[in-house]
Design a protein around this motif. Structure first.
Motif, PDB file in Angstrom:
ATOM      1  N   SER A 129       0.848  -1.194   0.000  1.00  0.00           N
ATOM      2  CA  SER A 129       0.000   0.000   0.000  1.00  0.00           C
ATOM      3  C   SER A 129       0.883   1.242   0.000  1.00  0.00           C
ATOM      4  O   SER A 129       2.052   1.190   0.379  1.00  0.00           O
ATOM      5  CB  SER A 129      -0.919   0.009   1.223  1.00  0.00           C
ATOM      6  N   PRO A 130       0.348   2.392  -0.419  1.00  0.00           N
ATOM      7  CA  PRO A 130       1.161   3.610  -0.485  1.00  0.00           C
ATOM      8  C   PRO A 130       1.717   4.055   0.856  1.00  0.00           C
ATOM      9  O   PRO A 130       2.733   4.759   0.898  1.00  0.00           O
ATOM     10  CB  PRO A 130       0.181   4.647  -1.050  1.00  0.00           C
ATOM     11  N   ASP A 131       1.085   3.665   1.975  1.00  0.00           N
ATOM     12  CA  ASP A 131       1.540   4.132   3.280  1.00  0.00           C
ATOM     13  C   ASP A 131       2.446   3.133   3.996  1.00  0.00           C
ATOM     14  O   ASP A 131       2.792   3.327   5.161  1.00  0.00           O
ATOM     15  CB  ASP A 131       0.340   4.469   4.171  1.00  0.00           C
ATOM     16  N   GLY A 132       2.850   2.059   3.304  1.00  0.00           N
ATOM     17  CA  GLY A 132       3.775   1.104   3.913  1.00  0.00           C
ATOM     18  C   GLY A 132       3.142  -0.148   4.467  1.00  0.00           C
ATOM     19  O   GLY A 132       3.834  -0.965   5.070  1.00  0.00           O
ATOM     20  N   ARG A 404      21.760  -8.133  -4.452  1.00  0.00           N
ATOM     21  CA  ARG A 404      20.804  -9.244  -4.433  1.00  0.00           C
ATOM     22  C   ARG A 404      20.271  -9.401  -3.012  1.00  0.00           C
ATOM     23  O   ARG A 404      21.046  -9.449  -2.050  1.00  0.00           O
ATOM     24  CB  ARG A 404      21.469 -10.538  -4.906  1.00  0.00           C
ATOM     25  N   LEU A 405      18.962  -9.465  -2.896  1.00  0.00           N
ATOM     26  CA  LEU A 405      18.304  -9.598  -1.597  1.00  0.00           C
ATOM     27  C   LEU A 405      17.898 -11.049  -1.403  1.00  0.00           C
ATOM     28  O   LEU A 405      17.233 -11.634  -2.256  1.00  0.00           O
ATOM     29  CB  LEU A 405      17.067  -8.697  -1.535  1.00  0.00           C
ATOM     30  N   ARG A 406      18.275 -11.615  -0.253  1.00  0.00           N
ATOM     31  CA  ARG A 406      17.948 -13.023  -0.023  1.00  0.00           C
ATOM     32  C   ARG A 406      17.685 -13.273   1.455  1.00  0.00           C
ATOM     33  O   ARG A 406      18.409 -12.775   2.321  1.00  0.00           O
ATOM     34  CB  ARG A 406      19.094 -13.923  -0.487  1.00  0.00           C
ATOM     35  N   ARG A 407      16.625 -14.017   1.746  1.00  0.00           N
ATOM     36  CA  ARG A 407      16.344 -14.541   3.080  1.00  0.00           C
ATOM     37  C   ARG A 407      16.215 -16.048   2.969  1.00  0.00           C
ATOM     38  O   ARG A 407      15.619 -16.558   2.026  1.00  0.00           O
ATOM     39  CB  ARG A 407      15.049 -13.950   3.631  1.00  0.00           C
ATOM     40  N   SER A 408      16.758 -16.770   3.936  1.00  0.00           N
ATOM     41  CA  SER A 408      16.781 -18.227   3.857  1.00  0.00           C
ATOM     42  C   SER A 408      15.457 -18.857   4.278  1.00  0.00           C
ATOM     43  O   SER A 408      15.156 -19.991   3.911  1.00  0.00           O
ATOM     44  CB  SER A 408      17.906 -18.781   4.739  1.00  0.00           C
ATOM     45  N   PHE A 409      14.641 -18.142   5.039  1.00  0.00           N
ATOM     46  CA  PHE A 409      13.412 -18.737   5.579  1.00  0.00           C
ATOM     47  C   PHE A 409      12.245 -18.523   4.624  1.00  0.00           C
ATOM     48  O   PHE A 409      12.063 -17.447   4.068  1.00  0.00           O
ATOM     49  CB  PHE A 409      13.086 -18.097   6.929  1.00  0.00           C
ATOM     50  N   GLY A 410      11.442 -19.579   4.420  1.00  0.00           N
ATOM     51  CA  GLY A 410      10.225 -19.431   3.648  1.00  0.00           C
ATOM     52  C   GLY A 410      10.260 -20.003   2.263  1.00  0.00           C
ATOM     53  O   GLY A 410       9.228 -20.135   1.620  1.00  0.00           O
ATOM     54  N   GLY A 411      11.450 -20.334   1.735  1.00  0.00           N
ATOM     55  CA  GLY A 411      11.516 -20.902   0.402  1.00  0.00           C
ATOM     56  C   GLY A 411      11.463 -19.862  -0.689  1.00  0.00           C
ATOM     57  O   GLY A 411      11.792 -18.696  -0.494  1.00  0.00           O
ATOM     58  N   SER A 412      11.036 -20.294  -1.861  1.00  0.00           N
ATOM     59  CA  SER A 412      11.036 -19.438  -3.044  1.00  0.00           C
ATOM     60  C   SER A 412      10.067 -18.265  -2.891  1.00  0.00           C
ATOM     61  O   SER A 412       9.061 -18.351  -2.180  1.00  0.00           O
ATOM     62  CB  SER A 412      10.660 -20.254  -4.279  1.00  0.00           C
ATOM     63  N   ILE A 413      10.379 -17.173  -3.591  1.00  0.00           N
ATOM     64  CA  ILE A 413       9.536 -15.981  -3.593  1.00  0.00           C
ATOM     65  C   ILE A 413       8.549 -16.090  -4.753  1.00  0.00           C
ATOM     66  O   ILE A 413       8.955 -16.154  -5.914  1.00  0.00           O
ATOM     67  CB  ILE A 413      10.393 -14.704  -3.726  1.00  0.00           C
ATOM     68  N   CYS A 414       7.262 -16.123  -4.439  1.00  0.00           N
ATOM     69  CA  CYS A 414       6.243 -16.242  -5.485  1.00  0.00           C
ATOM     70  C   CYS A 414       5.735 -14.893  -5.945  1.00  0.00           C
ATOM     71  O   CYS A 414       5.164 -14.775  -7.029  1.00  0.00           O
ATOM     72  CB  CYS A 414       5.082 -17.116  -5.018  1.00  0.00           C
ATOM     73  N   ASP A 415       5.930 -13.839  -5.148  1.00  0.00           N
ATOM     74  CA  ASP A 415       5.499 -12.505  -5.552  1.00  0.00           C
ATOM     75  C   ASP A 415       6.188 -11.482  -4.660  1.00  0.00           C
ATOM     76  O   ASP A 415       6.580 -11.788  -3.520  1.00  0.00           O
ATOM     77  CB  ASP A 415       3.978 -12.366  -5.428  1.00  0.00           C
ATOM     78  N   PHE A 416       6.349 -10.262  -5.181  1.00  0.00           N
ATOM     79  CA  PHE A 416       6.860  -9.171  -4.357  1.00  0.00           C
ATOM     80  C   PHE A 416       6.267  -7.867  -4.847  1.00  0.00           C
ATOM     81  O   PHE A 416       5.744  -7.769  -5.962  1.00  0.00           O
ATOM     82  CB  PHE A 416       8.400  -9.132  -4.375  1.00  0.00           C
ATOM     83  N   SER A 417       6.330  -6.851  -3.986  1.00  0.00           N
ATOM     84  CA  SER A 417       5.701  -5.572  -4.297  1.00  0.00           C
ATOM     85  C   SER A 417       6.420  -4.465  -3.544  1.00  0.00           C
ATOM     86  O   SER A 417       6.934  -4.682  -2.438  1.00  0.00           O
ATOM     87  CB  SER A 417       4.218  -5.608  -3.904  1.00  0.00           C
ATOM     88  N   ILE A 418       6.461  -3.268  -4.141  1.00  0.00           N
ATOM     89  CA  ILE A 418       7.153  -2.121  -3.559  1.00  0.00           C
ATOM     90  C   ILE A 418       6.155  -0.982  -3.370  1.00  0.00           C
ATOM     91  O   ILE A 418       5.382  -0.666  -4.274  1.00  0.00           O
ATOM     92  CB  ILE A 418       8.310  -1.650  -4.470  1.00  0.00           C
ATOM     93  N   GLY A 419       6.175  -0.375  -2.180  1.00  0.00           N
ATOM     94  CA  GLY A 419       5.295   0.758  -1.901  1.00  0.00           C
ATOM     95  C   GLY A 419       5.529   1.275  -0.500  1.00  0.00           C
ATOM     96  O   GLY A 419       5.927   0.523   0.401  1.00  0.00           O
ATOM     97  N   GLY A 420       5.288   2.577  -0.284  1.00  0.00           N
ATOM     98  CA  GLY A 420       5.482   3.150   1.036  1.00  0.00           C
ATOM     99  C   GLY A 420       6.910   3.034   1.527  1.00  0.00           C
ATOM    100  O   GLY A 420       7.154   2.875   2.721  1.00  0.00           O
ATOM    101  N   ASP A 421       7.887   3.099   0.571  1.00  0.00           N
ATOM    102  CA  ASP A 421       9.317   2.980   0.891  1.00  0.00           C
ATOM    103  C   ASP A 421       9.661   1.632   1.523  1.00  0.00           C
ATOM    104  O   ASP A 421      10.611   1.521   2.294  1.00  0.00           O
ATOM    105  CB  ASP A 421       9.776   4.119   1.813  1.00  0.00           C
TER     106      ASP A 421
END
Length: 444
Positions: A129-132, A404-421
């Protein structure tokens, strides 16, 4: 602004504080303290000698120091939720947010938090969302989180699978549009505008064909600066194409019918291009055997640019396009295949030839059993591409891989989104999403 250096005295919950008019003015005109100044930013006279506020004094002390120094320090004994509530009361929530994380920069992002969802099964989409805050779609449920990552009442679409969601924006900060599949034998489906705070349905967006309202499946969403909403649509007869609605009224204002031999109603991605006054429509593999990318001009009801892999060789990289995004400043469209190779097409040329730039050929033959195919995003001149459990950041005129951004927990990334900095990354193997933030600049 002519601010007098008057001292100001507060009694907050029985505790005395003193500060200056200059410090209070930093809060801004729309804050609680802004009302204490006249139109010339002179402090208004208070006959009582002090201002009594029946609020929490510990939080007031923290917020006052924030105005003085620009730094936010929250002692362990003060709950963050309580501080945020008090910041809302004083109109200082934007100051708190700015102190907690800085202006978005993909090369400086750091993991802030991971949130485990409550819904069973895997999430399918996440939208910032626009507000984070964000929303996460799980089947027929949409879970909503504010910028403090507190969950609001979820929206239940009564077993209608959610295809996409989008925030209306500044015109309606709490408005959330959700598109769903039509239920076999039940009709319904389509789109609705919901309140993200209460989950209430405000109104539905209907599709009318030859004067008759039709049941339909709504897919990918996009919004224009002119308060128009676009969605891919599939009806039961020939209502295949892209619908257009007025965001403010919910009324349908246009419909671009799908031309023979093309695919618009199944579109995976819509993107409004303000500079060209056109809509990018991308239908991608594996939803269809072939990929179709086009620019639609609703003024002339024409397809002003198009590309398809229909005539590409079977072993060509063109046959594995997973996402696409338009970059107006470069007059180009970026595509990505299943190996995270980036390709670029020049919008100034009628023939959409893809210029491929290999980034991760070593990935070939090493895909996981249940891979998550790449997604693209463009933000403030930086290009982002997800692949398995990481997100790559590309910068510069040649789109060089810079981090490159990576986190080991949770497995593969199925979606991502940017908003609210913030950047939100939704994982597929676990019902969890990560929040990435840019650290605030150091206080000099």
């Amino acid at each position: 602004m002519a601010i007098r250096k008057d001292r100001v005295r507060f009694n907050v919950g029985g505790k005395i504080f003193e500060t200056t008019a200059t410090t209070l003015a930093i809060a801004g005109r729309d804050s609680y303290f802004g009302a204490m100044f006249d139109e010339n930013w002179d402090l208004q006279h208070n006959p009582a000698g002090e201002h009594f506020i029946d609020r929490n004094p510990d939080c007031f002390s923290i917020l006052l120091d924030l105005l003085r120094t620009g730094d936010l320090y929250i002692p362990p004994h003060v709950p963050q939720k309580l501080l945020y509530r008090e910041a809302l009361f004083y109109g200082l929530i934007d100051h708190v947010r700015s102190a907690k994380w800085g202006q978005f920069d993909g090369n400086r992002l750091q993991p802030s938090k991971s949130v485990t969802g409550r819904a069973p099964g895997d999430g399918t989409a996440i939208r910032a969302s626009p507000d984070g805050g964000c929303c996460v779609a799980h089947g027929s449920m949409v879970h909503i989180y504010d910028w403090m990552l507190e969950e609001h009442p979820p929206i239940n679409l009564d077993y209608q699978r959610v295809n996409d969601a989008g925030w209306v924006g500044p015109v309606d900060p709490t408005g959330l549009v959700i598109s769903t599949c039509e239920r076999l034998g039940r009709g319904q489906g389509g789109m609705g505008l919901f309140s993200s705070t209460t989950g209430e349905l405000r109104y539905k967006f209907n599709v009318t064909h030859e004067g008759v309202a039709k049941s339909y499946t709504a897919g990918a969403l996009s919004f224009s600066d002119g308060n128009k909403l676009f969605s891919s649509c599939k009806g039961r007869s020939n209502e295949y194409g892209i619908g257009v609605w007025d965001q403010n009224t919910g009324q349908q204002v246009d419909f671009f019918y799908e031309p023979p031999g093309w695919s618009l109603g199944d579109a995976d991605k819509l993107q409004w291009l303000n500079g060209r006054n056109c809509l990018l429509v991308a239908t991608l593999f594996p939803r269809k055997d072939n990929c179709y990318i086009s620019l639609l001009d609703f003024r002339s009801k024409s397809m002003v640019w198009s590309w398809s892999d229909m005539w590409s060789p079977a072993n060509s990289d063109d046959r594995r396009v997973r996402d696409a995004i338009a970059m107006e400043e470069n007059s180009s469209i970026c595509v990505v295949n299943e190996f995270e190779d980036l390709g670029f097409m020049d919008l100034r040329r009628e023939s959409g030839l893809v210029r491929w730039s290999s980034r991760s050929r070593l990935m070939k033959g090493k895909m996981p059993d249940e891979p998550c195919y790449p997604k693209l995003a463009l933000h403030d001149g930086q290009l982002f591409s997800s692949m398995n459990d990481s997100i790559s950041v590309f910068c510069g005129s040649d789109w060089v891989l810079t981090s490159r951004l990576r986190r080991s927990f949770g497995g593969s990334i199925c979606d991502f989104s940017i908003g609210g900095d913030r950047l939100f990354a939704l994982h597929s193997e676990e019902n969890v999403f990560d929040i990435w933030e840019t650290p605030p600049p150091p206080i000099v």
